[in-house]
Design a protein around this motif. Structure first.
Motif, PDB file in Angstrom:
ATOM      1  N   LEU A  19     -17.161 -68.330 -14.082  1.00 57.06           N
ATOM      2  CA  LEU A  19     -17.130 -68.964 -12.771  1.00 57.06           C
ATOM      3  C   LEU A  19     -15.788 -68.737 -12.080  1.00 57.06           C
ATOM      4  CD1 LEU A  19     -18.522 -70.734 -10.677  1.00 57.06           C
ATOM      5  CD2 LEU A  19     -17.651 -72.749 -11.891  1.00 57.06           C
ATOM      6  N   THR A  20     -14.708 -68.782 -12.844  1.00 60.44           N
ATOM      7  CA  THR A  20     -13.380 -68.536 -12.259  1.00 60.44           C
ATOM      8  C   THR A  20     -13.326 -67.168 -11.596  1.00 60.44           C
ATOM      9  OG1 THR A  20     -12.250 -69.971 -13.852  1.00 60.44           O
ATOM     10  CG2 THR A  20     -10.928 -68.258 -12.782  1.00 60.44           C
ATOM     11  N   GLU A  21     -13.845 -66.145 -12.301  1.00 58.46           N
ATOM     12  CA  GLU A  21     -13.814 -64.789 -11.752  1.00 58.46           C
ATOM     13  C   GLU A  21     -14.775 -64.645 -10.571  1.00 58.46           C
ATOM     14  OE1 GLU A  21     -12.428 -60.771 -11.669  1.00 58.46           O
ATOM     15  OE2 GLU A  21     -11.677 -62.702 -12.363  1.00 58.46           O
ATOM     16  N   LEU A  22     -15.950 -65.231 -10.676  1.00 53.42           N
ATOM     17  CA  LEU A  22     -16.921 -65.130  -9.579  1.00 53.42           C
ATOM     18  C   LEU A  22     -16.409 -65.819  -8.318  1.00 53.42           C
ATOM     19  CD1 LEU A  22     -20.341 -65.698 -11.408  1.00 53.42           C
ATOM     20  CD2 LEU A  22     -19.328 -63.535 -10.609  1.00 53.42           C
ATOM     21  N   LYS A  23     -15.729 -66.936  -8.481  1.00 58.47           N
ATOM     22  CA  LYS A  23     -15.195 -67.656  -7.317  1.00 58.47           C
ATOM     23  C   LYS A  23     -14.112 -66.850  -6.620  1.00 58.47           C
ATOM     24  CE  LYS A  23     -14.295 -72.029  -7.507  1.00 58.47           C
ATOM     25  NZ  LYS A  23     -13.748 -73.326  -7.965  1.00 58.47           N
ATOM     26  N   GLN A  24     -13.577 -65.841  -7.311  1.00 58.45           N
ATOM     27  CA  GLN A  24     -12.540 -65.014  -6.708  1.00 58.45           C
ATOM     28  C   GLN A  24     -13.089 -63.710  -6.160  1.00 58.45           C
ATOM     29  OE1 GLN A  24      -9.025 -66.742  -9.707  1.00 58.45           O
ATOM     30  NE2 GLN A  24      -9.917 -64.741 -10.089  1.00 58.45           N
ATOM     31  N   THR A  25     -14.136 -63.184  -6.788  1.00 57.74           N
ATOM     32  CA  THR A  25     -14.664 -61.893  -6.343  1.00 57.74           C
ATOM     33  C   THR A  25     -15.698 -62.041  -5.234  1.00 57.74           C
ATOM     34  OG1 THR A  25     -16.285 -61.962  -8.143  1.00 57.74           O
ATOM     35  CG2 THR A  25     -14.238 -60.766  -8.546  1.00 57.74           C
ATOM     36  N   ILE A  26     -16.564 -63.026  -5.319  1.00 55.02           N
ATOM     37  CA  ILE A  26     -17.639 -63.169  -4.326  1.00 55.02           C
ATOM     38  C   ILE A  26     -17.092 -63.484  -2.932  1.00 55.02           C
ATOM     39  CG2 ILE A  26     -19.648 -64.541  -3.655  1.00 55.02           C
ATOM     40  CD1 ILE A  26     -20.406 -64.693  -6.593  1.00 55.02           C
ATOM     41  N   PRO A  27     -16.198 -64.504  -2.775  1.00 54.54           N
ATOM     42  CA  PRO A  27     -15.681 -64.771  -1.425  1.00 54.54           C
ATOM     43  C   PRO A  27     -14.938 -63.582  -0.810  1.00 54.54           C
ATOM     44  CG  PRO A  27     -15.242 -66.628  -2.865  1.00 54.54           C
ATOM     45  CD  PRO A  27     -15.734 -65.521  -3.742  1.00 54.54           C
ATOM     46  N   SER A  28     -14.365 -62.732  -1.670  1.00 50.94           N
ATOM     47  CA  SER A  28     -13.646 -61.569  -1.147  1.00 50.94           C
ATOM     48  C   SER A  28     -14.602 -60.440  -0.787  1.00 50.94           C
ATOM     49  CB  SER A  28     -12.640 -61.066  -2.184  1.00 50.94           C
ATOM     50  OG  SER A  28     -13.317 -60.555  -3.329  1.00 50.94           O
ATOM     51  N   GLY A  29     -15.904 -60.627  -1.076  1.00 47.41           N
ATOM     52  CA  GLY A  29     -16.897 -59.617  -0.743  1.00 47.41           C
ATOM     53  C   GLY A  29     -17.030 -58.527  -1.785  1.00 47.41           C
ATOM     54  N   ASN A  30     -16.380 -58.704  -2.916  1.00 48.96           N
ATOM     55  CA  ASN A  30     -16.429 -57.684  -3.965  1.00 48.96           C
ATOM     56  C   ASN A  30     -17.633 -57.957  -4.875  1.00 48.96           C
ATOM     57  OD1 ASN A  30     -15.940 -55.710  -5.832  1.00 48.96           O
ATOM     58  ND2 ASN A  30     -13.788 -56.259  -6.170  1.00 48.96           N
ATOM     59  N   ILE A  31     -18.815 -57.710  -4.346  1.00 46.94           N
ATOM     60  CA  ILE A  31     -20.045 -57.995  -5.079  1.00 46.94           C
ATOM     61  C   ILE A  31     -20.192 -57.081  -6.286  1.00 46.94           C
ATOM     62  CG2 ILE A  31     -22.541 -58.178  -4.897  1.00 46.94           C
ATOM     63  CD1 ILE A  31     -20.938 -60.205  -3.258  1.00 46.94           C
ATOM     64  N   GLN A  32     -19.703 -55.875  -6.170  1.00 51.39           N
ATOM     65  CA  GLN A  32     -19.793 -54.947  -7.300  1.00 51.39           C
ATOM     66  C   GLN A  32     -19.003 -55.464  -8.506  1.00 51.39           C
ATOM     67  OE1 GLN A  32     -18.515 -51.146  -5.740  1.00 51.39           O
ATOM     68  NE2 GLN A  32     -20.618 -50.544  -5.227  1.00 51.39           N
ATOM     69  N   ALA A  33     -17.832 -56.025  -8.247  1.00 54.09           N
ATOM     70  CA  ALA A  33     -17.020 -56.576  -9.332  1.00 54.09           C
ATOM     71  C   ALA A  33     -17.708 -57.784  -9.953  1.00 54.09           C
ATOM     72  CB  ALA A  33     -15.638 -56.967  -8.821  1.00 54.09           C
ATOM     73  N   ALA A  34     -18.332 -58.598  -9.114  1.00 55.96           N
ATOM     74  CA  ALA A  34     -19.051 -59.759  -9.623  1.00 55.96           C
ATOM     75  C   ALA A  34     -20.222 -59.320 -10.501  1.00 55.96           C
ATOM     76  CB  ALA A  34     -19.544 -60.622  -8.457  1.00 55.96           C
ATOM     77  N   GLN A  35     -20.967 -58.316 -10.043  1.00 57.01           N
ATOM     78  CA  GLN A  35     -22.094 -57.814 -10.810  1.00 57.01           C
ATOM     79  C   GLN A  35     -21.628 -57.196 -12.120  1.00 57.01           C
ATOM     80  OE1 GLN A  35     -25.330 -58.233 -10.055  1.00 57.01           O
ATOM     81  NE2 GLN A  35     -25.775 -57.344 -12.071  1.00 57.01           N
ATOM     82  N   ALA A  36     -20.519 -56.490 -12.065  1.00 57.26           N
ATOM     83  CA  ALA A  36     -19.979 -55.864 -13.281  1.00 57.26           C
ATOM     84  C   ALA A  36     -19.591 -56.920 -14.307  1.00 57.26           C
ATOM     85  CB  ALA A  36     -18.777 -55.001 -12.929  1.00 57.26           C
ATOM     86  N   LEU A  37     -19.017 -58.025 -13.843  1.00 57.04           N
ATOM     87  CA  LEU A  37     -18.647 -59.103 -14.754  1.00 57.04           C
ATOM     88  C   LEU A  37     -19.880 -59.714 -15.406  1.00 57.04           C
ATOM     89  CD1 LEU A  37     -16.626 -61.164 -15.956  1.00 57.04           C
ATOM     90  CD2 LEU A  37     -17.041 -62.560 -13.911  1.00 57.04           C
ATOM     91  N   LEU A  38     -20.910 -59.940 -14.611  1.00 57.65           N
ATOM     92  CA  LEU A  38     -22.138 -60.537 -15.155  1.00 57.65           C
ATOM     93  C   LEU A  38     -22.768 -59.627 -16.204  1.00 57.65           C
ATOM     94  CD1 LEU A  38     -23.720 -62.027 -11.898  1.00 57.65           C
ATOM     95  CD2 LEU A  38     -22.517 -63.248 -13.720  1.00 57.65           C
ATOM     96  N   GLU A  39     -22.727 -58.339 -15.962  1.00 63.88           N
ATOM     97  CA  GLU A  39     -23.276 -57.399 -16.933  1.00 63.88           C
ATOM     98  C   GLU A  39     -22.405 -57.338 -18.191  1.00 63.88           C
ATOM     99  OE1 GLU A  39     -23.590 -53.738 -14.856  1.00 63.88           O
ATOM    100  OE2 GLU A  39     -25.236 -54.401 -13.549  1.00 63.88           O
ATOM    101  N   LYS A  40     -21.115 -57.355 -18.001  1.00 59.40           N
ATOM    102  CA  LYS A  40     -20.188 -57.262 -19.136  1.00 59.40           C
ATOM    103  C   LYS A  40     -20.268 -58.489 -20.035  1.00 59.40           C
ATOM    104  CE  LYS A  40     -15.271 -56.490 -20.175  1.00 59.40           C
ATOM    105  NZ  LYS A  40     -13.914 -56.271 -19.602  1.00 59.40           N
ATOM    106  N   SER A  41     -20.590 -59.638 -19.454  1.00 58.63           N
ATOM    107  CA  SER A  41     -20.604 -60.887 -20.206  1.00 58.63           C
ATOM    108  C   SER A  41     -22.006 -61.351 -20.595  1.00 58.63           C
ATOM    109  CB  SER A  41     -19.916 -61.993 -19.395  1.00 58.63           C
ATOM    110  OG  SER A  41     -20.624 -62.231 -18.172  1.00 58.63           O
ATOM    111  N   ALA A  42     -23.015 -60.544 -20.279  1.00 60.53           N
ATOM    112  CA  ALA A  42     -24.401 -60.975 -20.514  1.00 60.53           C
ATOM    113  C   ALA A  42     -24.673 -61.310 -21.980  1.00 60.53           C
ATOM    114  CB  ALA A  42     -25.360 -59.897 -20.033  1.00 60.53           C
ATOM    115  N   HIS A  43     -24.071 -60.566 -22.888  1.00 66.15           N
ATOM    116  CA  HIS A  43     -24.338 -60.766 -24.314  1.00 66.15           C
ATOM    117  C   HIS A  43     -23.611 -61.986 -24.888  1.00 66.15           C
ATOM    118  CE1 HIS A  43     -20.459 -58.790 -24.161  1.00 66.15           C
ATOM    119  NE2 HIS A  43     -20.227 -59.158 -25.404  1.00 66.15           N
TER     120      HIS A  43
END
Length: 290
Positions: free
Chosen positions: A241-265
């Motif tokens: 959540l800390t990372e998403l709250k920083q990437t999503i408001p900045s419009g960096n959706i790709q970084a947010a998606q990459a984090l979700l994929e990296k942490s899925a497991h």
């Protein structure tokens, strides 16, 4: 605290009585004296001083002359400390040998323990990290990181997947670091030093220390699989959540998606990872009773 008082306290920690410490220090600084002269100098009863001198002689800290008017002098402090060090090392070695021969039953210990000393908090923290095998979640303020930074790097080097929420930019080799923006606003709101650790669903530790790690405000540890998984999950989602709250408001959706994929497991329930497996295995016998 004066140097004199500090030395006396340290001598007491080595097994001297307060009077023995005063006598030894007086002999070190004033040289050879009779027992009567020592008693007069320290303003102590003569009988008590002679009794303490006898004890110091047995400890190897004081020697005496053989003339009629017996005088006492302090043994060289370096030699005395070296002897004490060797004696202590011998005791530790013998104790280790004897303890290793005891039968230590392995208990299924899921109690929660409160830790009252800073040294023990650090010791248990490093032990938790060193014992981790698969997944390690950490949240730590800047003043807390030096306590176990090397242990985190070593854990990552041996293949443990380590994730940490930090409050300042920091580089930890092979460690997944998420930095909370404007983190100083959070950790500088008090002078406390706080951190949380959760490993493999096996162990957890949370601690809040006073400024400069001088004391313990509150600290708890447990090998409860339920608590370890709960703290692990809380840290996982706090980091994401800390990372998403920083990437999503900045419009960096790709970084947010990459984090979700990296942490899925990492999600223990949905992916059945090591944390979930520990939780499942730990309580399976209780489920089988149903």
């Amino acid at each position: 605290m004066s140097s004199h008082n500090q030395i006396c306290q340290q001598l007491e920690q080595m097994g001297f009585t307060s009077l023995e410490a005063e006598i030894y220090l007086a002999l070190l600084t004033k040289g050879k004296q009779t027992g009567y002269a020592i008693a007069k100098h320290l303003h102590k009863p003569t009988a008590n001083v002679y009794k303490a001198i006898d004890s110091l002689t047995e400890k190897g800290a004081v020697e005496f002359t053989t003339d009629k008017k017996k005088s006492y002098f302090a043994c060289d402090w370096k030699q005395f400390l070296n002897r004490k060090q060797q004696q202590f090392n011998d005791i530790l070695s013998n104790l280790e040998d004897n303890l290793s021969q005891l039968d230590n039953p392995v208990e299924d210990d899921e109690q929660v323990y409160q830790i009252a000393q800073v040294d023990l908090v650090i010791e248990h923290s490093i032990k938790l990290i060193n014992n981790s095998q698969h997944l390690l979640m950490v949240e730590a303020e800047p003043d807390a990181l030096p306590l176990f930074k090397d242990a985190l790097i070593a854990a990552a080097a041996r293949g443990v997947e380590v994730w940490i929420k930090a409050y300042e930019e920091i580089t930890l080799e092979n460690v997944n670091v998420v930095v909370r923006q404007n983190g100083h606003e959070i950790y500088q709101s008090t002078h406390d030093v706080s951190f949380k650790l959760a490993a493999d669903g096996n162990a957890m530790l949370i601690a809040n220390l006073t400024a400069q790690c001088q004391g313990v405000i509150q600290a708890f540890r447990s090998n409860s699989a339920l608590m370890a998984m709960s703290i692990y999950s809380a840290l996982l989602y706090e980091i994401i959540l800390t990372e998403l709250k920083q990437t999503i408001p900045s419009g960096n959706i790709q970084a947010a998606q990459a984090l979700l994929e990296k942490s899925a497991h990492l999600h223990p329930i949905s992916t059945r990872n090591a944390v979930f497996q520990q939780y499942k295995d730990k309580y399976q016998d209780k489920r089988d009773l149903k």
